[in-house]
Write a protein that holds these residues in place. Sequence first.
Motif, short mmCIF file in Angstrom:
data_model
loop_
_atom_site.label_atom_id
_atom_site.label_comp_id
_atom_site.label_asym_id
_atom_site.label_seq_id
_atom_site.Cartn_x
_atom_site.Cartn_y
_atom_site.Cartn_z
N SER A 60 -9.00 -6.98 -12.71
CA SER A 60 -8.04 -8.14 -12.28
C SER A 60 -7.84 -8.54 -10.90
N CYS A 61 -8.49 -7.64 -10.05
CA CYS A 61 -8.39 -8.12 -8.71
C CYS A 61 -9.60 -8.92 -8.15
N THR A 62 -9.31 -10.11 -8.35
CA THR A 62 -10.53 -11.18 -8.25
C THR A 62 -10.13 -12.10 -6.95
N ASP A 63 -9.07 -11.88 -6.40
CA ASP A 63 -8.60 -12.78 -5.13
C ASP A 63 -9.41 -12.41 -3.92
N GLY A 64 -10.43 -13.00 -3.56
CA GLY A 64 -11.14 -12.56 -2.52
C GLY A 64 -10.57 -12.36 -1.15
N ARG A 65 -9.28 -12.99 -0.76
CA ARG A 65 -8.60 -12.93 0.23
C ARG A 65 -7.93 -11.67 0.17
N VAL A 116 0.72 -1.18 -0.02
CA VAL A 116 0.06 0.05 0.09
C VAL A 116 0.80 1.13 -0.05
N GLU A 117 1.03 2.15 -1.25
CA GLU A 117 1.79 3.09 -1.13
C GLU A 117 0.90 4.43 -1.18
N PRO A 137 -1.76 13.19 -0.61
CA PRO A 137 -1.90 12.56 0.97
C PRO A 137 -3.33 11.82 1.01
N TRP A 138 -4.42 12.05 0.52
CA TRP A 138 -5.55 11.23 0.52
C TRP A 138 -5.90 10.10 -0.56
N THR A 139 -4.64 9.67 -1.07
CA THR A 139 -4.71 8.60 -2.15
C THR A 139 -3.64 7.53 -1.56
N PHE A 140 -4.17 6.12 -1.69
CA PHE A 140 -3.31 5.11 -1.24
C PHE A 140 -3.35 3.86 -2.45
N GLU A 186 2.07 -3.91 -10.36
CA GLU A 186 0.77 -3.34 -11.01
C GLU A 186 -0.23 -2.83 -9.88
N GLU A 187 -1.09 -1.77 -10.39
CA GLU A 187 -2.11 -1.22 -9.43
C GLU A 187 -3.44 -2.15 -9.47
N VAL A 188 -3.88 -2.70 -8.31
CA VAL A 188 -5.06 -3.57 -8.47
C VAL A 188 -6.17 -3.05 -7.67
#
Length: 274
Positions: free
Chosen positions: A235-240, A188-189, A195-198, A205-207
């Motif tokens: 692309s972010c399909t990982d439930g965990r 997490v960057e 300052p309000w964006t992570f 790659e951004e997920v």
Amino acid sequence: MGDKPGWGTDSELELDWGARKARPGPQDAGASPPEEPAPALAGKGPPGDPRYMSLELRLSLEAVLTATTLRMRQFREALEILIGWEGKNKYEVSGEDGRGTVYVGETGEGWMSRLARNFWPFYRARLECMTVGGTLAMAVELPWHLFFARAEVTAWDGRPMGDIVQRLRLFGRRFDIVSSTGAVLATVEGPFWRPWTFRILQRGEEVAVIRKKWSGLLQETFSDADNFSLEFQPSCTDGRLRQLVLASALLVDLTYFDSRKNRSLFGAGADIVD
């Protein structure tokens, strides 16, 4: 001829219709009974894996597991707003349709818990994520820290799912999302100039993105109640991972935007030393 048997009056004739079973029709002959939903398989598979959740829990977390955007809204108690007396952290997480899907609440009732929350420097907070039906979906514990914030995440069945750990960075802000085995799943960057964006990055790659939203002049001035959006890439399909992103949003809020208290020995400045 003999007398006819006495049947009694209509009021004496009792028919128990509820005990009678309907006779199976031709279409029902040989039909198998309806299948019951598969029970939750506690302790099976990777912690937090939706495939091993109960059907009720999976349906309740559908927005968290599949939605493109989530909204996270924080609540404040009236006493807390008026005199600054810290109450329990409470959040509502809703899907794109605005309907609440998860409610997050800090545990601990009574005046002893309230005193510890306000004055005990080693206070350990526990946030429980509950479905609308009252089922525990995930728990996030925030231990006291000397320099770097940390969140310990447990799955619905009580097994450790991972940690979110703050890292030192000279310019900007960073957390590592670490699995229960110690592997870094994502980072997490927070850019220094935003300052309000992570941003949540996986293998560069951004997920997903966590954004703090403007809550209005009065709320931003007189209250610490915050609003966030959680935006997921297709692309972010990982439930965990998606559950851990939600836990990361809670830690981001309590680390950088909660001015009421600080669990660091050296105050709020130690949390943004990076």
